[in-house]
Design a protein around this motif. Structure first.
Motif, mmCIF file in Angstrom:
data_model
loop_
_atom_site.group_PDB
_atom_site.id
_atom_site.type_symbol
_atom_site.label_atom_id
_atom_site.label_comp_id
_atom_site.label_asym_id
_atom_site.label_seq_id
_atom_site.Cartn_x
_atom_site.Cartn_y
_atom_site.Cartn_z
ATOM 1 N N ASP A 13 0.833 -1.225 -0.123
ATOM 2 C CA ASP A 13 -0.013 -0.046 -0.010
ATOM 3 C C ASP A 13 0.815 1.225 0.136
ATOM 4 O OD1 ASP A 13 -2.459 -1.551 0.332
ATOM 5 O OD2 ASP A 13 -2.146 -1.709 2.358
ATOM 6 N N ILE A 17 1.004 0.192 -4.909
ATOM 7 C CA ILE A 17 -0.628 0.465 -5.499
ATOM 8 C C ILE A 17 -0.986 1.841 -4.652
ATOM 9 C CG2 ILE A 17 -1.288 -2.156 -5.702
ATOM 10 C CD1 ILE A 17 -2.717 -1.585 -3.010
ATOM 11 N N LEU A 19 -3.299 3.659 -3.102
ATOM 12 C CA LEU A 19 -4.294 3.328 -2.090
ATOM 13 C C LEU A 19 -4.898 4.723 -1.865
ATOM 14 C CD1 LEU A 19 -5.368 1.185 -0.235
ATOM 15 C CD2 LEU A 19 -4.102 2.189 1.365
ATOM 16 N N ALA A 22 -7.555 4.879 -4.706
ATOM 17 C CA ALA A 22 -8.716 3.959 -4.557
ATOM 18 C C ALA A 22 -9.552 4.251 -3.220
ATOM 19 C CB ALA A 22 -8.147 2.647 -4.249
ATOM 20 N N VAL A 87 -8.411 -0.561 -6.293
ATOM 21 C CA VAL A 87 -6.947 -0.461 -6.376
ATOM 22 C C VAL A 87 -6.148 -0.489 -7.447
ATOM 23 C CG1 VAL A 87 -6.541 -0.788 -4.040
ATOM 24 C CG2 VAL A 87 -6.172 -2.681 -5.340
ATOM 25 N N LYS A 121 -6.028 -7.613 -3.169
ATOM 26 C CA LYS A 121 -5.175 -6.660 -4.037
ATOM 27 C C LYS A 121 -4.181 -7.250 -4.731
ATOM 28 C CE LYS A 121 -5.949 -3.165 -0.333
ATOM 29 N NZ LYS A 121 -5.079 -2.658 0.822
ATOM 30 N N THR A 125 -4.466 -6.674 -8.914
ATOM 31 C CA THR A 125 -3.895 -6.024 -9.702
ATOM 32 C C THR A 125 -2.817 -6.839 -10.424
ATOM 33 O OG1 THR A 125 -2.025 -6.049 -7.876
ATOM 34 C CG2 THR A 125 -3.996 -4.210 -7.653
#
Length: 222
Positions: A13, A17, A19, A22, A87, A121, A125
């Motif tokens: 996180d 990605i 976050l 998202a 995400v 996640k 992803t």
């Protein structure tokens, strides 16, 4: 200069990605579902960004603030179910990790969080497909900065912490101090969330793509 093995662990996180984006999408959906006002979205985002509270603490605040009928666990479970679909990786992350592995690197992910949320996640992803292994605290029962979680991730990647490597993350305690205590060099992704904090990171970068480039340059043959 001693060159460590071609091995790198990454936080998930806010490192690999996005976050924040998202979370904003989740907050907008949440507000629509509960018929909240536009300013309530800003309140949710502000609460999240303040200190990145644990989600149980976060949803206690949310439930009380909006006088919601759902329990804290119901709210939190709904968030975990939805978040993997919201995400996305930061630009260049998937290709960069793939290039590292093509160049002979062992690459892993080490993340704190609930098993359903974090595994969701990783799978949604595509990150689970481009790394050698990963360790999730909610699965393993141990959290960063505990060196045991780094050790589990290293073993899954077929690497040994004794031979060194890199840890890339945005949290100065869990990622950088934790990784360094486990024998890894720390690359801090500075997203401006630790103002005024002293750090002992080996390098500071703006994003994971810059960290990947730095590691590859460091390990270029002479």
């Amino acid at each position: 200069m001693v060159i460590v093995q071609r091995f790198a662990l990454f936080d998930l996180d806010r490192t690999l990605i996005d976050l924040e984006h998202a979370f904003l999408r989740w907050a907008e959906e949440f507000a629509e579902h509960h018929r909240l006002k536009p300013e309530d979205v800003a309140w949710l985002v502000s609460l999240d960004q303040g200190v990145h509270p644990h989600r149980e603490v976060f949803f206690n605040e949310v439930r009380a603030h909006f006088a919601l009928a759902e329990s804290v666990e119901e709210l939190w479970a709904g968030y975990r179910k939805r978040m993997p679909y919201l995400v996305q990786c930061y630009p260049g992350v998937l290709s960069g990790l793939g290039e590292l592995r093509t160049a002979g690197w062992r690459v892993g992910i080490v993340t704190n969080g609930m098993a359903d949320n974090q595994l969701g996640k990783l799978r949604r992803t595509g990150l689970a497909e481009v790394v050698d292994g990963y360790a999730v605290s909610g699965v393993e029962g141990v959290r960063k900065p505990d060196a045991r979680l780094f050790q589990i991730a290293a073993q899954r990647c077929g690497a040994s912490l004794a031979e060194g490597g890199w840890m890339v993350g945005d949290n100065l305690v869990a990622d950088i101090a934790g990784g360094q205590a486990a024998g890894l060099r720390g690359i801090w992704v500075d997203r401006g969330t630790w103002p005024g904090h002293d750090h002992r990171a080996d390098h500071v970068v703006a994003d994971a793509a810059e960290a990947i480039a730095l590691m590859r340059d460091t390990h270029q043959p002479e």
